[in-house]
Write a protein that holds these residues in place. Structure first.
Motif, PDB file in Angstrom:
ATOM      1  N   ARG A  54       0.827  -1.204   0.000  1.00 31.16           N
ATOM      2  CA  ARG A  54       0.000   0.000   0.000  1.00 31.16           C
ATOM      3  C   ARG A  54       0.865   1.260   0.000  1.00 31.16           C
ATOM      4  NH1 ARG A  54      -4.297   0.101  -2.321  1.00 31.16           N
ATOM      5  NH2 ARG A  54      -3.520   2.212  -2.249  1.00 31.16           N
ATOM      6  N   ARG A  55       1.951   1.255   0.757  1.00 30.64           N
ATOM      7  CA  ARG A  55       2.852   2.414   0.777  1.00 30.64           C
ATOM      8  C   ARG A  55       3.421   2.657  -0.614  1.00 30.64           C
ATOM      9  NH1 ARG A  55       7.163   1.326   5.330  1.00 30.64           N
ATOM     10  NH2 ARG A  55       7.970   3.335   4.583  1.00 30.64           N
ATOM     11  N   TYR A  56       3.780   1.586  -1.287  1.00 31.87           N
ATOM     12  CA  TYR A  56       4.340   1.692  -2.636  1.00 31.87           C
ATOM     13  C   TYR A  56       3.303   2.253  -3.608  1.00 31.87           C
ATOM     14  CZ  TYR A  56       6.184   0.118  -7.157  1.00 31.87           C
ATOM     15  OH  TYR A  56       6.615   0.051  -8.450  1.00 31.87           O
ATOM     16  N   LEU A  57       2.089   1.702  -3.605  1.00 27.91           N
ATOM     17  CA  LEU A  57       1.048   2.180  -4.517  1.00 27.91           C
ATOM     18  C   LEU A  57       0.705   3.639  -4.248  1.00 27.91           C
ATOM     19  CD1 LEU A  57      -1.505  -0.775  -4.749  1.00 27.91           C
ATOM     20  CD2 LEU A  57       0.308  -0.161  -6.357  1.00 27.91           C
ATOM     21  N   ASP A  58       0.561   3.997  -2.973  1.00 29.04           N
ATOM     22  CA  ASP A  58       0.173   5.365  -2.626  1.00 29.04           C
ATOM     23  C   ASP A  58       1.224   6.383  -3.038  1.00 29.04           C
ATOM     24  OD1 ASP A  58      -2.146   4.345  -1.562  1.00 29.04           O
ATOM     25  OD2 ASP A  58      -1.457   4.406   0.516  1.00 29.04           O
ATOM     26  N   ALA A  59       2.490   5.958  -3.067  1.00 30.96           N
ATOM     27  CA  ALA A  59       3.565   6.882  -3.431  1.00 30.96           C
ATOM     28  C   ALA A  59       3.857   6.892  -4.918  1.00 30.96           C
ATOM     29  CB  ALA A  59       4.843   6.510  -2.666  1.00 30.96           C
ATOM     30  N   ARG A  60       3.684   5.751  -5.597  1.00 32.56           N
ATOM     31  CA  ARG A  60       4.142   5.627  -6.979  1.00 32.56           C
ATOM     32  C   ARG A  60       3.036   5.453  -8.007  1.00 32.56           C
ATOM     33  NH1 ARG A  60       9.624   4.205  -7.229  1.00 32.56           N
ATOM     34  NH2 ARG A  60       9.316   4.550  -9.464  1.00 32.56           N
ATOM     35  N   HIS A  61       1.868   4.958  -7.601  1.00 28.77           N
ATOM     36  CA  HIS A  61       0.838   4.610  -8.580  1.00 28.77           C
ATOM     37  C   HIS A  61      -0.554   5.013  -8.081  1.00 28.77           C
ATOM     38  CE1 HIS A  61       3.714   2.343 -10.989  1.00 28.77           C
ATOM     39  NE2 HIS A  61       4.143   1.798  -9.871  1.00 28.77           N
ATOM     40  N   GLN A  62      -0.684   6.273  -7.681  1.00 31.27           N
ATOM     41  CA  GLN A  62      -1.960   6.728  -7.138  1.00 31.27           C
ATOM     42  C   GLN A  62      -3.091   6.687  -8.158  1.00 31.27           C
ATOM     43  OE1 GLN A  62      -1.424  10.611  -5.413  1.00 31.27           O
ATOM     44  NE2 GLN A  62      -0.189   9.860  -3.714  1.00 31.27           N
ATOM     45  N   GLN A  63      -2.769   6.850  -9.419  1.00 31.86           N
ATOM     46  CA  GLN A  63      -3.789   6.881 -10.465  1.00 31.86           C
ATOM     47  C   GLN A  63      -3.855   5.580 -11.256  1.00 31.86           C
ATOM     48  OE1 GLN A  63      -5.731   9.548 -10.434  1.00 31.86           O
ATOM     49  NE2 GLN A  63      -4.419  10.422  -8.838  1.00 31.86           N
ATOM     50  N   GLY A  64      -3.092   4.579 -10.862  1.00 34.28           N
ATOM     51  CA  GLY A  64      -3.046   3.337 -11.619  1.00 34.28           C
ATOM     52  C   GLY A  64      -4.244   2.442 -11.364  1.00 34.28           C
ATOM     53  N   GLY A  65      -4.340   1.390 -12.159  1.00 32.43           N
ATOM     54  CA  GLY A  65      -5.460   0.467 -12.032  1.00 32.43           C
ATOM     55  C   GLY A  65      -5.446  -0.339 -10.756  1.00 32.43           C
ATOM     56  N   MET A  66      -4.300  -0.372 -10.043  1.00 30.62           N
ATOM     57  CA  MET A  66      -4.191  -1.128  -8.804  1.00 30.62           C
ATOM     58  C   MET A  66      -4.343  -0.252  -7.572  1.00 30.62           C
ATOM     59  SD  MET A  66      -0.871  -3.389  -9.950  1.00 30.62           S
ATOM     60  CE  MET A  66      -0.960  -4.607  -8.638  1.00 30.62           C
ATOM     61  N   SER A  67      -4.612   1.032  -7.758  1.00 35.54           N
ATOM     62  CA  SER A  67      -4.545   1.999  -6.662  1.00 35.54           C
ATOM     63  C   SER A  67      -5.537   1.727  -5.543  1.00 35.54           C
ATOM     64  CB  SER A  67      -4.749   3.419  -7.196  1.00 35.54           C
ATOM     65  OG  SER A  67      -6.018   3.543  -7.824  1.00 35.54           O
ATOM     66  N   ARG A  82       7.806   1.436 -25.427  1.00 42.22           N
ATOM     67  CA  ARG A  82       8.529   2.490 -26.141  1.00 42.22           C
ATOM     68  C   ARG A  82       7.794   3.823 -25.972  1.00 42.22           C
ATOM     69  NH1 ARG A  82      11.941   1.551 -30.452  1.00 42.22           N
ATOM     70  NH2 ARG A  82      10.996  -0.516 -30.709  1.00 42.22           N
ATOM     71  N   GLY A  83       8.502   4.830 -25.468  1.00 43.78           N
ATOM     72  CA  GLY A  83       7.901   6.140 -25.262  1.00 43.78           C
ATOM     73  C   GLY A  83       7.430   6.384 -23.839  1.00 43.78           C
ATOM     74  N   SER A  84       7.523   5.375 -22.957  1.00 44.54           N
ATOM     75  CA  SER A  84       7.121   5.529 -21.566  1.00 44.54           C
ATOM     76  C   SER A  84       8.370   5.579 -20.693  1.00 44.54           C
ATOM     77  CB  SER A  84       6.227   4.365 -21.128  1.00 44.54           C
ATOM     78  OG  SER A  84       5.967   4.421 -19.737  1.00 44.54           O
ATOM     79  N   GLN A  85       8.624   6.725 -20.060  1.00 42.35           N
ATOM     80  CA  GLN A  85       9.841   6.888 -19.265  1.00 42.35           C
ATOM     81  C   GLN A  85       9.895   5.913 -18.103  1.00 42.35           C
ATOM     82  OE1 GLN A  85      10.224  10.989 -18.061  1.00 42.35           O
ATOM     83  NE2 GLN A  85      11.048  11.623 -20.052  1.00 42.35           N
ATOM     84  N   LYS A  86       8.752   5.586 -17.522  1.00 45.30           N
ATOM     85  CA  LYS A  86       8.757   4.700 -16.360  1.00 45.30           C
ATOM     86  C   LYS A  86       9.196   3.275 -16.721  1.00 45.30           C
ATOM     87  CE  LYS A  86       4.414   5.235 -15.344  1.00 45.30           C
ATOM     88  NZ  LYS A  86       3.099   5.091 -14.676  1.00 45.30           N
ATOM     89  N   MET A  87       9.221   2.953 -18.007  1.00 47.24           N
ATOM     90  CA  MET A  87       9.629   1.620 -18.435  1.00 47.24           C
ATOM     91  C   MET A  87      11.044   1.593 -19.021  1.00 47.24           C
ATOM     92  SD  MET A  87       7.398  -0.649 -17.811  1.00 47.24           S
ATOM     93  CE  MET A  87       5.664  -0.917 -17.454  1.00 47.24           C
ATOM     94  N   ASP A  88      11.686   2.747 -19.144  1.00 50.33           N
ATOM     95  CA  ASP A  88      13.001   2.802 -19.776  1.00 50.33           C
ATOM     96  C   ASP A  88      14.056   2.016 -19.014  1.00 50.33           C
ATOM     97  OD1 ASP A  88      12.173   4.257 -21.924  1.00 50.33           O
ATOM     98  OD2 ASP A  88      12.868   6.196 -21.182  1.00 50.33           O
ATOM     99  N   TYR A  89      13.872   1.842 -17.693  1.00 47.67           N
ATOM    100  CA  TYR A  89      14.886   1.150 -16.892  1.00 47.67           C
ATOM    101  C   TYR A  89      15.132  -0.275 -17.387  1.00 47.67           C
ATOM    102  CZ  TYR A  89      11.422  -1.762 -14.513  1.00 47.67           C
ATOM    103  OH  TYR A  89      10.448  -2.690 -14.234  1.00 47.67           O
TER     104      TYR A  89
END
Length: 253
Positions: free
Chosen positions: A113-126, A222-229
């Motif tokens: 929950r801490r991870y989602l609340d900090a990193r994915h507040q608008q995501g489908g798992m929020s 491709r084109g998503s910065q969060k996936m570049d890693y």
């Protein structure tokens, strides 16, 4: 929807929905259920064919106008840690990792929950609840396990269960040709540790120790910065129309 096993898997297509990675794009997915005695075999074949597992469902993008999502796997036998990766390892030498059966815990969910609340507040798992998390972990008919990463504490190595603070968790599938990282999360306040990178490096080492050739990282978008890693872990292969093809980050320049 019928989830009974049959000689051949039945595939379904989702309705179009807003893409969570690229603005102004719509996503569709093709999916099937993986249940019964052939689930492990199906998971191997489908993952090698570009599918991802979520609970007992295997899915892959089937977007009409976009091909940005590309399956990625690291070539474990050839991998050599760069200086940056060695710094990540050094920063996390005080962590202890332990493999468990795929069983959820209250402590895991709190970190999730801490991870989602900090990193994915608008995501489908929020809005996932404790029950949703338990289902995500437990609803698997394949060889799935949980890896916990904790700060080393006095007594570790004596007791079977490390007692230090839980800082990262990975849900992983063991396949015939590698490890598939299904989902991972970590303490968002520990940015300097690069815990996401640490978990990928740990999976590469585990695959090497098991003599497995690949670590599957899911989709690079491709084109998503969060996936570049994902392209940092070289050498790697991308699944193209011609099959799995060797990819270099230099090819993007």
């Amino acid at each position: 929807m019928n989830t009974q096993t049959s000689p051949s898997p039945q595939f379904y297509l989702t309705a179009a929905a807003p893409c969570p990675y690229l603005p102004d794009e719509l996503e569709r997915k093709v999916f099937t259920h993986m249940v019964g005695p052939r689930a492990t075999e199906m998971n191997d074949l489908l993952t090698q064919g570009g599918f991802r597992r979520s609970q007992n469902i295997a899915y892959r993008p089937a977007c009409e106008a976009c091909r940005a999502c590309v399956s990625v796997r690291v070539l474990v036998k050839e991998f050599q840690a760069s200086r940056a990766f060695r710094r990540v390892d050094a920063a996390n030498r005080d962590l202890v990792s332990t493999v468990f059966p795929a069983q959820p815990s209250t402590e895991q969910f709190s970190l999730f929950r801490r991870y989602l609340d900090a990193r994915h507040q608008q995501g489908g798992m929020s809005d996932m609840s404790a029950l949703d998390y338990a289902i995500m972990v437990e609803d698997s008919h394949v060889q799935t396990r949980i890896i916990e990463y904790r700060l080393r504490s006095p007594g570790d190595g004596v007791s079977a269960q490390p007692r230090g603070e839980l800082v990262a968790v990975a849900l992983s599938d063991l396949m015939s040709d590698g490890l598939s990282m299904v989902y991972s999360f970590y303490n968002p306040e520990m940015e300097k540790r690069s815990l996401g990178t640490m978990m990928v490096l740990d999976h590469i080492r585990r695959a090497q120790a098991l003599g497995l050739p690949h670590v599957y990282l899911g989709y690079w978008v491709r084109g998503s910065q969060k996936m570049d890693y994902k392209t940092r872990f070289q050498p790697q292969e991308h699944l193209m129309n011609q099959g799995w093809m060797r990819f270099s980050a230099d090819m993007e320049e």
